[in-house]
Enzyme design. Sequence first.
Site, PDB file in Angstrom:
ATOM      1  N   GLY A 172      57.547  39.319  44.122  1.00  0.00           N
ATOM      2  CA  GLY A 172      56.474  39.142  43.153  1.00  0.00           C
ATOM      3  C   GLY A 172      55.308  40.064  43.432  1.00  0.00           C
ATOM      4  N   PRO A 173      54.363  40.155  42.504  1.00  0.00           N
ATOM      5  CA  PRO A 173      53.188  41.006  42.689  1.00  0.00           C
ATOM      6  C   PRO A 173      52.333  40.523  43.859  1.00  0.00           C
ATOM      7  CG  PRO A 173      53.416  40.304  40.391  1.00  0.00           C
ATOM      8  CD  PRO A 173      54.369  39.489  41.190  1.00  0.00           C
ATOM      9  N   PRO A 174      51.439  41.374  44.359  1.00  0.00           N
ATOM     10  CA  PRO A 174      50.556  40.955  45.463  1.00  0.00           C
ATOM     11  C   PRO A 174      49.659  39.784  45.053  1.00  0.00           C
ATOM     12  CG  PRO A 174      50.508  43.345  45.175  1.00  0.00           C
ATOM     13  CD  PRO A 174      51.250  42.798  44.006  1.00  0.00           C
ATOM     14  N   LYS A 196      53.474  34.456  47.983  1.00  0.00           N
ATOM     15  CA  LYS A 196      54.754  34.537  48.687  1.00  0.00           C
ATOM     16  C   LYS A 196      54.601  34.088  50.146  1.00  0.00           C
ATOM     17  CE  LYS A 196      55.133  38.898  47.705  1.00  0.00           C
ATOM     18  NZ  LYS A 196      53.942  39.043  46.841  1.00  0.00           N
ATOM     19  N   HIS A 212      29.066  53.896  21.416  1.00  0.00           N
ATOM     20  CA  HIS A 212      30.433  53.874  21.948  1.00  0.00           C
ATOM     21  C   HIS A 212      30.967  52.444  22.007  1.00  0.00           C
ATOM     22  CE1 HIS A 212      33.579  55.645  24.722  1.00  0.00           C
ATOM     23  NE2 HIS A 212      33.751  54.347  24.883  1.00  0.00           N
ATOM     24  N   GLU A 213      30.205  51.537  22.651  1.00  0.00           N
ATOM     25  CA  GLU A 213      30.666  50.153  22.792  1.00  0.00           C
ATOM     26  C   GLU A 213      30.719  49.446  21.438  1.00  0.00           C
ATOM     27  OE1 GLU A 213      31.969  49.247  25.430  1.00  0.00           O
ATOM     28  OE2 GLU A 213      31.282  50.908  26.675  1.00  0.00           O
TER      29      GLU A 213
END
Length: 672
Positions: A221-223, A227, A444-445
Amino acid sequence: MPKFSMNWIYMLVLFGLIGMYLLGGDTVGGSTSRKVSYDEFKAYVRKGYASKIVINKDESTLKMYVNPKNIRDVFNQGSDRTGKKPYVTTEFGSVDKVETFVETEKQAGKFKGELNYENKRGNDLFNILLSFGPILLFIFLWLYLMRRMGGGGSGSSGVFNVGKSKAKMYEKGADVNVTFKDVAGQAGAKQEVQEIVDFLKNPKKYTDLGGKIPKGALLVGPPGTGKTLLAKAVAGEAGVPFFSMSGSDFVEMFVGVGASRVRDLFRQAKEKAPCIIFIDEIDAVGRARSKNPAMGGNDERENTLNALLTEMDGFGTNSGVIILAATNRVDMLDSALLRAGRFDRQINVDLPDLNERKEIFKVHLKPVKIDESVDIDMLARQTPGFSGADIANVCNEAALIAARHNKTHVGKQDFLDAVDRIIGGLEKKTKVMTEGERRTIALHEAGHATISWFLEHANPLVKVSIVPRGRALGAAWYMPEERQITTKEEMLDEMCATLGGRAAEELFTGHISTGAMNDLERVTKSAYGMIAYAGMSEKLPNICYYNNNEYNFQKPYSETTAKIMDDEVLSMINEQYDRAKALLLEHKEGHNRLAELLLEREVIFAEDVETIFGKRPWVSRSEEIMEEENKGAHDGSDDNAEPADNGAEPTPSTVADGLTGTKTGEEDIQKA
């Protein structure tokens, strides 16, 4: 403090004995001795102080034992300190003269004791120490240094124990306090490891039906998904010995050490069977072996892997030994390690979904003092794509923020600020910017917010900010839906919304800036993923060029195909860019009002955008939830989350603009 050792006691006794014999007035056997001159000895005998005289002819010395009633006269202290038989020693020139003197004093009635002789050359122990002391000291120092080098004083890290296993063993009831109750979410993974523990505790339940104990289980699995925490829970729950070590512990600078440690680990495990071995980050030692030795494969690492393969399922037997391993790079492991009979099970430990995030928040909020404004359901919805480690960090960061403001409890706003802090970085309100730069950032935002408001598949907007965070000059927060698959239309809408900032700059300022670098990076990755991996191109449909072979140094497509890909990517991005400009021109007035509001407030929310543009044409489930939460007066909370660009679990990030941008999450296309 140094650890207690009996060697220190032995050394103190040794030096104490040496000191007693070298210093005058030593006490041996409970009696005090003192060296005097021959004239003093004769005076003591004439005064009647002598009770017995012992002559040593070999050393020309004698001892005169003092009468108990005269002890104070000779030693100036009582018998309670000198002992019952104190004596004085002296040297003489001739035995005949001593005998004559003693005989004369006997006749005079001054000496009534015995006259004895001894032939020993001093005290045996003292002579041995003088003769062999340096040799014994050298031997002692040599043994001490060898034990230190061999790991006698520092575990098994010495030179002579370099081939020994570094695994730490936990017995039942040891210092592992984590149980399955402490592992929130991951119901499927938890069930599988619980079954392994149950098999070791009650094997007859399974063997009666003909089942065999699995050789090993690989946690993938991802970090940050838990686990290692699952392995700790197994160690806490299992009633059998548990060996724990990291894959990097097998690696050493000496040749053959890794394989030796593997053999030693399994030897210890077989002696303690039934037991469990846990190898964390097994990819450090289990990486796929090179198919081309000429490319310079690491022989030492491969020897270690070969030893591990043999021990797990070789000619010998490993009855009662189960191997648990964890990795987030399973695609790099050797295929021989993953086959049935070695790792029979691959247990996927994925990023938690909404309900699992609620459970994880409940676990990490136990030690945190929260008030009634904190809603765990809301926090779970605000953190899509967060791992268990991320959620633990959110809870800790919220507590730190509350403490920074001298609060007695952690509130909702503290948690929302913590999420913003983790995703976007620390606010930098002191960053100096010109009025022109602030206006460009606001336009921009506002472009991002406007485009996402009018696209059906764009993620719902939560808030927009032009306050610099981390390395970003502005950001827009979204509430992504947790999609299991992503369609082409959804990805194109996300691409168009991401390009809205650059389009707004070009339309309303007449120039473009480096502020869109992060947007362009994300759009380019998404476009190449759609065309090269997902087969979403008109000229290259239904083809995936993804290649997982790390030893293949050539592209899996020709130069002609690469040119077609480049053209398709450019065409797709330009098409969405033109689409974004058309939408902005259509809603030009509303966009300008939004930009002015941003310049005034610096932070605006979804309801402010709704006031300008009206209700969003498409309402998603995320927006329905947000509307329920925002009913009533707005409390100024900053909700968070971010667009999910991939078809699996969405990863939180921000549409962040700056020279380098902020955290952008996982790749836009989930590879294989």
